[in-house]
Motif scaffolding. Sequence first.
Motif, short mmCIF file in Angstrom:
data_model
loop_
_atom_site.label_atom_id
_atom_site.label_comp_id
_atom_site.label_asym_id
_atom_site.label_seq_id
_atom_site.Cartn_x
_atom_site.Cartn_y
_atom_site.Cartn_z
N ALA A 66 0.83 -1.20 0.00
CA ALA A 66 0.00 0.00 0.00
C ALA A 66 0.87 1.26 0.00
N ALA A 67 1.94 1.24 0.78
CA ALA A 67 2.84 2.40 0.82
C ALA A 67 3.54 2.58 -0.52
N GLY A 68 3.94 1.48 -1.15
CA GLY A 68 4.58 1.57 -2.45
C GLY A 68 3.66 2.17 -3.49
N ASP A 69 2.39 1.79 -3.46
CA ASP A 69 1.42 2.37 -4.38
C ASP A 69 1.30 3.89 -4.16
N ARG A 70 1.29 4.29 -2.89
CA ARG A 70 1.17 5.72 -2.61
C ARG A 70 2.43 6.47 -3.05
N LEU A 71 3.59 5.85 -2.86
CA LEU A 71 4.82 6.50 -3.32
C LEU A 71 4.82 6.65 -4.83
N ALA A 72 4.41 5.59 -5.54
CA ALA A 72 4.35 5.67 -7.00
C ALA A 72 3.44 6.82 -7.44
N GLY A 73 2.33 7.00 -6.73
CA GLY A 73 1.42 8.08 -7.07
C GLY A 73 1.98 9.46 -6.81
N ALA A 74 2.96 9.56 -5.90
CA ALA A 74 3.55 10.86 -5.59
C ALA A 74 4.69 11.25 -6.52
N LEU A 75 5.21 10.29 -7.29
CA LEU A 75 6.40 10.57 -8.10
C LEU A 75 6.15 11.63 -9.16
N GLY A 76 4.99 11.57 -9.80
CA GLY A 76 4.72 12.53 -10.87
C GLY A 76 4.73 13.96 -10.38
N THR A 215 5.15 -2.42 -32.82
CA THR A 215 4.36 -1.83 -31.76
C THR A 215 3.81 -0.49 -32.22
N ALA A 216 2.60 -0.17 -31.81
CA ALA A 216 2.00 1.10 -32.17
C ALA A 216 2.89 2.25 -31.70
N GLN A 217 3.05 3.26 -32.55
CA GLN A 217 3.91 4.39 -32.20
C GLN A 217 3.41 5.10 -30.96
N SER A 218 2.11 5.10 -30.73
CA SER A 218 1.57 5.76 -29.54
C SER A 218 2.08 5.11 -28.26
N VAL A 219 2.26 3.77 -28.31
CA VAL A 219 2.78 3.06 -27.14
C VAL A 219 4.24 3.44 -26.91
N VAL A 220 5.03 3.47 -27.99
CA VAL A 220 6.43 3.87 -27.87
C VAL A 220 6.54 5.29 -27.34
N ASP A 221 5.72 6.20 -27.85
CA ASP A 221 5.77 7.59 -27.41
C ASP A 221 5.42 7.70 -25.92
N ALA A 222 4.44 6.91 -25.49
CA ALA A 222 4.06 6.96 -24.08
C ALA A 222 5.20 6.48 -23.18
N LEU A 223 5.88 5.43 -23.60
CA LEU A 223 6.99 4.90 -22.81
C LEU A 223 8.15 5.88 -22.76
N GLN A 224 8.30 6.70 -23.82
CA GLN A 224 9.41 7.64 -23.86
C GLN A 224 9.11 8.93 -23.11
N ASP A 225 7.91 9.08 -22.60
CA ASP A 225 7.52 10.25 -21.82
C ASP A 225 7.53 9.87 -20.35
N PRO A 226 8.62 10.18 -19.62
CA PRO A 226 8.73 9.73 -18.23
C PRO A 226 7.58 10.18 -17.36
N SER A 227 7.11 11.42 -17.53
CA SER A 227 6.06 11.94 -16.67
C SER A 227 4.77 11.13 -16.80
N ALA A 228 4.57 10.52 -17.95
CA ALA A 228 3.37 9.72 -18.16
C ALA A 228 3.59 8.26 -17.78
N ALA A 229 4.75 7.73 -18.12
CA ALA A 229 4.97 6.28 -17.98
C ALA A 229 5.51 5.87 -16.63
N LEU A 230 6.45 6.62 -16.07
CA LEU A 230 7.17 6.12 -14.90
C LEU A 230 6.32 5.94 -13.65
N PRO A 231 5.41 6.84 -13.32
CA PRO A 231 4.57 6.57 -12.14
C PRO A 231 3.77 5.28 -12.28
N LYS A 232 3.26 5.01 -13.49
CA LYS A 232 2.50 3.79 -13.69
C LYS A 232 3.40 2.57 -13.62
N ILE A 233 4.59 2.67 -14.22
CA ILE A 233 5.55 1.57 -14.15
C ILE A 233 5.93 1.30 -12.69
#
Length: 264
Positions: A66-76, A215-233
């Motif tokens: 639960a704490a890890g989930d909350r930390l992931a949510g705070a990263l962005g 792979t769809a370019q939209s997926v690649v673009d999303a992975l290359q955008d840290p602000s969008a991808a990293l909190p979810k990862i």
Amino acid sequence: MGTSTRWKGPNGDQWSSAGRRLARWREDSRNADQRLEEIAADHLSALHETLRADRSAFGLYDTACAAGDRLAGALGSLAAEGAESEDALVARLVSEVGGDGGTLADAAVRRGMASAVRDVRSRHPELDDVMGGGAGGGFTWDILCDLYQVFFADMVGEFLRSVVAEHVKLAVPVLIAADPEGRIADWVAEKVVDLVPNPCEESAEATDLAQGVDTAQSVVDALQDPSAALPKIAELLVPRAVGKVLGLITEEITGERELRRDRF
């Protein structure tokens, strides 16, 4: 944990054996540092074996997830805003990640979060410029990914610090001045930190994989955008991170990178 009942520490043969070894330890004895590392390893092994037998033990697994989930949510937001000072960052993350629970596991999460901020600041002196207002803006993702890794390791270390502190108080009060619990917590955290998956590294590998297949370019673009991808990862990695530091996910030591990586 009620305020009128003192926690006696975990029970069982492995815990008792680790406590007896600690009771015999003396700071001025021969090979004292090596022996203390062995005692730390005993406590870590006891924790792992206890949780393998009963994942619900101490409430540590669920609390850490639960704490890890909350930390992931705070990263962005930390990537966008940063913090004004170390004290402000500690206060924010201890509140957001640690919650207000009263169990030993909750306390270990809060102390682990505070320790992680201090440890990451020592690794990244550039944090002083960001928090001091010199550079402005938020924290870089390499800092935040380190914070993510170090948090899980420090949480385990802080949980075992409490266990060892009770052993010291109950069995060997003469050792209090030697601070074996602090040294054991530091050793444990250093031992397990590399087990924690790094969201930045996982993102890079996922991007390479996506670019290497149809792979769809939209997926690649999303992975290359840290602000969008990293909190979810980071959120998706939480069960693996907790499982590894708590000994629930183990791997054979082969001297090579694991052949199969978990994908998400």
